[in-house]
Design a protein around this motif. Structure first.
Motif, PDB file in Angstrom:
ATOM      1  N   GLY A   1      68.266 -75.111 -31.074  1.00  0.00           N
ATOM      2  CA  GLY A   1      68.937 -75.846 -30.462  1.00  0.00           C
ATOM      3  C   GLY A   1      68.899 -76.775 -29.309  1.00  0.00           C
ATOM      4  N   THR A   2      67.807 -75.726 -28.069  1.00  0.00           N
ATOM      5  CA  THR A   2      67.875 -76.095 -26.737  1.00  0.00           C
ATOM      6  C   THR A   2      66.566 -76.450 -26.352  1.00  0.00           C
ATOM      7  OG1 THR A   2      65.913 -73.828 -27.090  1.00  0.00           O
ATOM      8  CG2 THR A   2      68.133 -73.364 -26.980  1.00  0.00           C
ATOM      9  N   LEU A   3      65.776 -77.100 -27.348  1.00  0.00           N
ATOM     10  CA  LEU A   3      64.943 -78.359 -26.672  1.00  0.00           C
ATOM     11  C   LEU A   3      65.796 -79.108 -26.615  1.00  0.00           C
ATOM     12  CD1 LEU A   3      62.048 -77.603 -29.032  1.00  0.00           C
ATOM     13  CD2 LEU A   3      62.461 -76.600 -26.655  1.00  0.00           C
ATOM     14  N   ASN A   4      65.178 -80.488 -25.326  1.00  0.00           N
ATOM     15  CA  ASN A   4      65.956 -81.698 -25.610  1.00  0.00           C
ATOM     16  C   ASN A   4      65.171 -83.032 -26.151  1.00  0.00           C
ATOM     17  OD1 ASN A   4      63.545 -83.173 -23.634  1.00  0.00           O
ATOM     18  ND2 ASN A   4      64.143 -81.757 -21.495  1.00  0.00           N
ATOM     19  N   ALA A   5      65.941 -83.662 -25.922  1.00  0.00           N
ATOM     20  CA  ALA A   5      65.590 -85.235 -26.462  1.00  0.00           C
ATOM     21  C   ALA A   5      64.070 -85.409 -26.533  1.00  0.00           C
ATOM     22  CB  ALA A   5      65.518 -86.411 -26.769  1.00  0.00           C
ATOM     23  N   ASP A   6      63.457 -85.747 -25.411  1.00  0.00           N
ATOM     24  CA  ASP A   6      62.061 -85.437 -24.929  1.00  0.00           C
ATOM     25  C   ASP A   6      60.990 -84.540 -25.671  1.00  0.00           C
ATOM     26  OD1 ASP A   6      63.135 -88.009 -23.498  1.00  0.00           O
ATOM     27  OD2 ASP A   6      62.944 -86.740 -21.819  1.00  0.00           O
TER      28      ASP A   6
END
Length: 179
Positions: A130-135
């Protein structure tokens, strides 16, 4: 068949009579574990992405960016090209789904590209889900779709483009409609 009905009736009667004769157990209060979840924290976990693209956030990512992210976050488990390591293979299916040892890769098995985004966003990287951003999630999705031969090397994924990708096994699942 009558003996079965008699047995069931006797069991039901015994249960009812026993229940009537048993005094009520004292009420036990549940332990007070944890803390209430704040509304904003709960909203951040409402991350549902549907096959038609509803729920996808704003953002975009390219195949090129995804390749770099894959090396950094995924290759350690899934292998350099996504062909398996200590974790499942994600690319390179050579055996069809009707084979006893079918390759269930993203390109051969998954019915919707949006499911890829949803899974990566919730569960990856393994060491920090859950640490990756949408981009970053769009970029990883783009690279994985390209590595499975589904989009071009210069493709950029965003909500509309990801939802528009037609996966080869889209019709391979039985769809259950809500009543």
């Amino acid at each position: 068949m009558d003996w079965f009905r008699i047995l069931i009736s006797a069991a039901a009667a015994t249960t009812l009579l026993t229940g009537c004769a048993t005094p009520l157990a004292p009420r036990v209060e549940a332990p007070k574990l944890g803390v209430p979840v704040a509304a904003d924290a709960l909203a951040a976990q409402t991350l549902n992405v549907f096959p038609d693209g509803r729920g996808l956030p704003p953002g975009q990512g390219s195949v090129k960016e995804g390749a770099q992210l894959f090396v950094r976050h995924c290759a350690g488990c899934h292998g350099r090209d996504g062909r398996g390591g200590t974790a499942e293979e994600l690319t390179g299916a050579s055996r069809p789904l009707d084979h006893p040892a079918a390759d269930k890769t993203i390109g051969s098995y998954w019915p919707f590209a949006t499911t890829l985004f949803d899974f990566i966003r919730r569960a990856k990287p393994m060491t920090a889900p859950g640490t990756l951003n949408a981009d970053e999630v769009y970029a990883l999705s783009a690279w994985l779709l390209h590595a499975n031969g589904l989009i071009a090397a210069d493709a950029v994924m965003d909500a509309a483009r990801l939802a528009a990708v037609r996966m080869p096994n889209r019709d391979g699942f039985i769809r259950v409609e809500a009543p």
